[in-house]
Structures are given as structure tokens and as C-alpha cells.
Design an enzyme around this catalytic site. Structure first.
Site, PDB file in Angstrom:
ATOM      1  N   ARG A  23      42.820  40.576  22.807  1.00  0.00           N
ATOM      2  CA  ARG A  23      42.466  41.442  21.678  1.00  0.00           C
ATOM      3  C   ARG A  23      41.177  42.184  21.964  1.00  0.00           C
ATOM      4  O   ARG A  23      40.237  41.613  22.511  1.00  0.00           O
ATOM      5  CB  ARG A  23      42.298  40.628  20.383  1.00  0.00           C
ATOM      6  N   VAL A  24      41.142  43.461  21.589  1.00  0.00           N
ATOM      7  CA  VAL A  24      39.910  44.246  21.578  1.00  0.00           C
ATOM      8  C   VAL A  24      39.816  44.918  20.218  1.00  0.00           C
ATOM      9  O   VAL A  24      40.824  45.172  19.552  1.00  0.00           O
ATOM     10  CB  VAL A  24      39.868  45.302  22.706  1.00  0.00           C
ATOM     11  N   SER A  25      38.593  45.204  19.778  1.00  0.00           N
ATOM     12  CA  SER A  25      38.373  45.710  18.422  1.00  0.00           C
ATOM     13  C   SER A  25      38.554  47.209  18.277  1.00  0.00           C
ATOM     14  O   SER A  25      38.840  47.703  17.189  1.00  0.00           O
ATOM     15  CB  SER A  25      36.964  45.326  17.947  1.00  0.00           C
ATOM     16  N   THR A  26      38.368  47.958  19.371  1.00  0.00           N
ATOM     17  CA  THR A  26      38.465  49.420  19.283  1.00  0.00           C
ATOM     18  C   THR A  26      39.424  49.945  20.343  1.00  0.00           C
ATOM     19  O   THR A  26      39.651  49.307  21.376  1.00  0.00           O
ATOM     20  CB  THR A  26      37.097  50.081  19.489  1.00  0.00           C
ATOM     21  N   GLN A  29      38.259  50.326  24.049  1.00  0.00           N
ATOM     22  CA  GLN A  29      38.138  49.176  24.935  1.00  0.00           C
ATOM     23  C   GLN A  29      39.495  48.869  25.563  1.00  0.00           C
ATOM     24  O   GLN A  29      40.533  49.355  25.119  1.00  0.00           O
ATOM     25  CB  GLN A  29      37.637  47.966  24.147  1.00  0.00           C
TER      26      GLN A  29
END
Length: 210
Positions: A23-26, A29
Site C-alpha cells: 500500500r502507498v498513500s498517494t 508513490q
């Protein structure tokens, strides 16, 4: 390398069928570094990677229903398709200690282990199981502190004469709600028209039906 047999949370020897969670937040990324490292660790450990589950550009504060990769992973864990979950770091799974402990508790009930690379946590090992138990202790401490702060705040408000509970609705507003409803207006539109919450509208209408 032959598949490695380890002890799961329940203490049973099982072959490691790993689901890797990324998982990445943006959207700016990438999960590629997480993927490469976790796949390499699985290969070195002799774990069988049965699926890679990814949520790109999604905050860890989002619930399971907003994280399709995470939701699919948990469904596969429940279906016993995977018996170990590997993630880059604890913050890839959630944003609070309580979230993590709740997640670990669910995994424990399923006999599913967890590997967190950055925290060097592996619940298939004795030290990892001990860490899991300590997380539970701290989460309960956090819940107790929150309860104490809430109760103390309520007590202070009561001492100052603050009236607790729902704010009363003006008689004129109640009458207007009933009139608009009688005209066939929906609950959401009534709330917007009068600048009040839909819960207030529902409460007034429910009381009118008593």
C-alpha cells in the site's frame, strides 16, 4: 528451496502460504520497492507466495470497505487460502494501535501469521508471539486512558452546570419539519432547507409518529 514449515500463532506446524500486502498513500508513490523486497524475503524463507494484494493511493486511515486489496486479502485469509500475511511496515496495515491489535486478533482466530519487515515482527516465532501479546496489553491501556479522559471531561462539565445530551429542537423548527414532510419533501431535502442534520429531522418525525 523446499517450503519452510513454521509454527503459526496457534502453535501448529503449517506450510507458509503467504499473501503479500502492498500500500502507498498517494498516486505519486510506487509499491515496487515493497513488492521486490517482500518477494525476495519469501523466496529466502521458502514461503509460497499465493497472492499479491495492492492498494495504491489509498490512506491507511480508510476502512476495509475503501481498501479493495486489503478486503480481498482478509477474505482469502478467512478462506484459508493464505496462512501468513507479509507487509512492509505496520503503518501499511492501519493508523492506530487498536486497528493493529484488532487485525492481529482476527488473524489469531484464523491461525494466520503476520510478518512486518520494518518492525522485524514475525508472529510465527516465539518472540513475535510475545510482541503480539504486548501489543494487546498496550491497546487495552490506551482504551482505558481514553475512557478515563472522557469520564473526567463529563464530570467537569457537570460540575460547571453544563447540560449534557442532545440539544432541544425549537418548537418552530419542529413544526416546519412536520409541515415540509406533509408536503412530500424528503428527509435529506428538509435538512438542507432548514440547515439542520438529517438525524434531527428523523428524530422529530419519529416523535411525531408516537
Amino acid at each position: 528451496m523446499a517450503p519452510r514449515i513454521l509454527m503459526n500463532i496457534a502453535g501448529e506446524g503449517v506450510m507458509k502460504r503467504v499473501g503479500i500486502y502492498l500500500r502507498v498513500s498517494t498516486n505519486g508513490q510506487t509499491t515496487e520497492n515493497q513488492r521486490r523486497e517482500l518477494v525476495a524475503i519469501a523466496a529466502r524463507s521458502g514461503w509460497q507466495v499465493v497472492g499479491i494484494y495492492e492498494d495504491a493511493g489509498i490512506s491507511g486511515a480508510k476502512g476495509r470497505d475503501k481498501r479493495p486489496g486489503f478486503d480481498r486479502l482478509l477474505k482469502d485469509a478467512t478462506g484459508r487460502k493464505v496462512n501468513m500475511i507479509a507487509a512492509w511496515s505496520v503503518d501499511r496495515l492501519g493508523r492506530s494501535l487498536q486497528d493493529l491489535v484488532g487485525f492481529l486478533t482476527d488473524l489469531q482466530a484464523l491461525g494466520c501469521d503476520l510478518y512486518l519487515h520494518q518492525q522485524a515482527l514475525d508472529t510465527s516465532t516465539p518472540s513475535g508471539r510475545a510482541m503480539f501479546q504486548m501489543c494487546g496489553v498496550f491497546a487495552e491501556f490506551e482504551r482505558g486512558m481514553i475512557r478515563e479522559r472522557v469520564n473526567a471531561g463529563l464530570a467537569r462539565a457537570k460540575e460547571r452546570g453544563v447540560k449534557l445530551g442532545r440539544r432541544p429542537v425549537k418548537v418552530s423548527v419542529e413544526a416546519r419539519i412536520r409541515d415540509l414532510r406533509a408536503e412530500g419533501m424528503g428527509i435529506l431535502k428538509i435538512g438542507r432547507t432548514l440547515g439542520i442534520g438529517t438525524s434531527v429531522v428523523q428524530r422529530v418525525l419519529a416523535q411525531a409518529e408516537l
